[in-house]
Design a protein around this motif. Sequence first.
Motif: not given
Ligand SMILES: CC(C)(COP(=O)(O)OP(=O)(O)OC[C@H]1O[C@@H](n2cnc3c(N)ncnc32)[C@H](O)[C@@H]1OP(=O)(O)O)[C@@H](O)C(=O)NCCC(=O)NCCSC(=O)CCS(=O)O
Length: 383
Positions: A94, A124, A126-127, A136, A157-159, A179-180, A233, A237-238, A363, A369
């Motif tokens: 990331v 990264f 995000l959170t 979002n 929680f930024v690693s 979201k957009k 977003l 997520l990608a 994480y 999720i």
């Molecule tokens: C819970 C969620 C899955 C909910 O997601 P949403 O329903 O809000 O989002 P979508 O409408 O599905 O998608 C929005 C947008 O993104 C595109 N998308 C989604 N997934 C992908 C993908 N894998 N590849 C490419 N594009 C993707 C999707 O097509 C939509 O685009 P368009 O609008 O159509 O253009 C989500 O909120 C979720 O996953 N939540 C968990 C978040 C998470 O993992 N947080 C941890 C963050 S990092 C961390 O932990 C810190 C540690 S570190 O330092 O790394």
Amino acid sequence: MNDLQLTEEQRMIRDMARDFARSEVAPHAQAWEQAGWIDDAVVAQMGALGLLGMVVPDAWGGSYTDYVAYALAVEEISAGDGALGALMSIHNSVGCGPLLKYGSAAQQDAWLPALASGQAIGCFCLTEPQAGSEANNLRTQALLQDGHWVLNGAKQFVSNGKRAQLAIVFAVTDPALGKKGLSAFLVPTDTPGFVVERSEHKMGIKASDTCAVTLQDCRIPQDNLLGERGKGLAIALANLEGGRIGIAAQALGIARAAFEAALGYSRERVQFGKPIAEHQSVANLLADMHTRLNAARLLILHAAQLKSAGLSCLSEASQAKLFASEMAEWVCSKAIQIHGGYGYLEDFPVEKYYRDARITQIYEGSSEIQRLLIARELAHYPL
Ligand SMILES: CC(C)(COP(=O)(O)OP(=O)(O)OC[C@H]1O[C@@H](n2cnc3c(N)ncnc32)[C@H](O)[C@@H]1OP(=O)(O)O)[C@@H](O)C(=O)NCCC(=O)NCCSC(=O)CCS(=O)O
């Protein structure tokens, strides 16, 4: 996947990472944990070995082979130290990942050589305090003023937060668009207003610098927008999709280290006149641990193969992370059980493995999720 199914290059990379982890990482893991910091010299060594540029192609000085080699290497480093496995996974997946996929040529040329060599580390952002699983629901704002983006908000929680030179920051640019209306930015961490608040005191991976960050009128050039405005977003997520392969491999590495400690101990510890490994109750546990470890590796390498082929692996990466992280807690717990009372002492490594493994269920997307994502993808399951 056994050795036969790996290419010679994948095996060489895995073996190099294993040798490095055994000689330069594992012996120091406890000291780093006590210091709350991974020695800078070992991070530099990892950079020199190519372990910090594993998703970056050669053109920018990276060592990209494929995601299988990358997952194998993360497993090995994490078997040496879970905290270093976190640094490696987050930096590669990331940290470098978003630039590779969404960066302009100028952004890639400016950052990828330094990131790939480990001279710069990525994080990264995000959170936020109110936006964990609900990615979002960001409040950090980015306003365009006189050719600069001005960022204000709080990240949590930024690693790699303290160590990083480059932060990928997600913020609201167009509040009315929901979201957009989110966008991604490249923020050099020496920008005035990028403030690392504190390193959190954690249960495990204590040597990994997990920080709260605030953005206080943090001004960056307009060109530091990463990808399209409004696509933040999707960019986040990608990249989490790839990141989850790394965290699954981290969980596997920690669990394998716990298993190997338990196996070694069970061969030496004699009770009732024979090594405990020869008692059926312990032998059965070891068999189950070994089986689950190998099952996790197959899931991880399957997701990695899909990603290497440029195919979607959303469900497969989530399955790998879900299974590997829950397996890791189970295996580490059984490793403590096999050690009996000694397993509960800091003198033996298994209590640390248990603590280090726990975060992998939280994480880069909690187990809840991952289940949500896997279930969503079932809508496309062919019957
Ligand atoms: C819970 C969620 C899955 C909910 O997601 P949403 O329903 O809000 O989002 P979508 O409408 O599905 O998608 C929005 C947008 O993104 C595109 N998308 C989604 N997934 C992908 C993908 N894998 N590849 C490419 N594009 C993707 C999707 O097509 C939509 O685009 P368009 O609008 O159509 O253009 C989500 O909120 C979720 O996953 N939540 C968990 C978040 C998470 O993992 N947080 C941890 C963050 S990092 C961390 O932990 C810190 C540690 S570190 O330092 O790394």
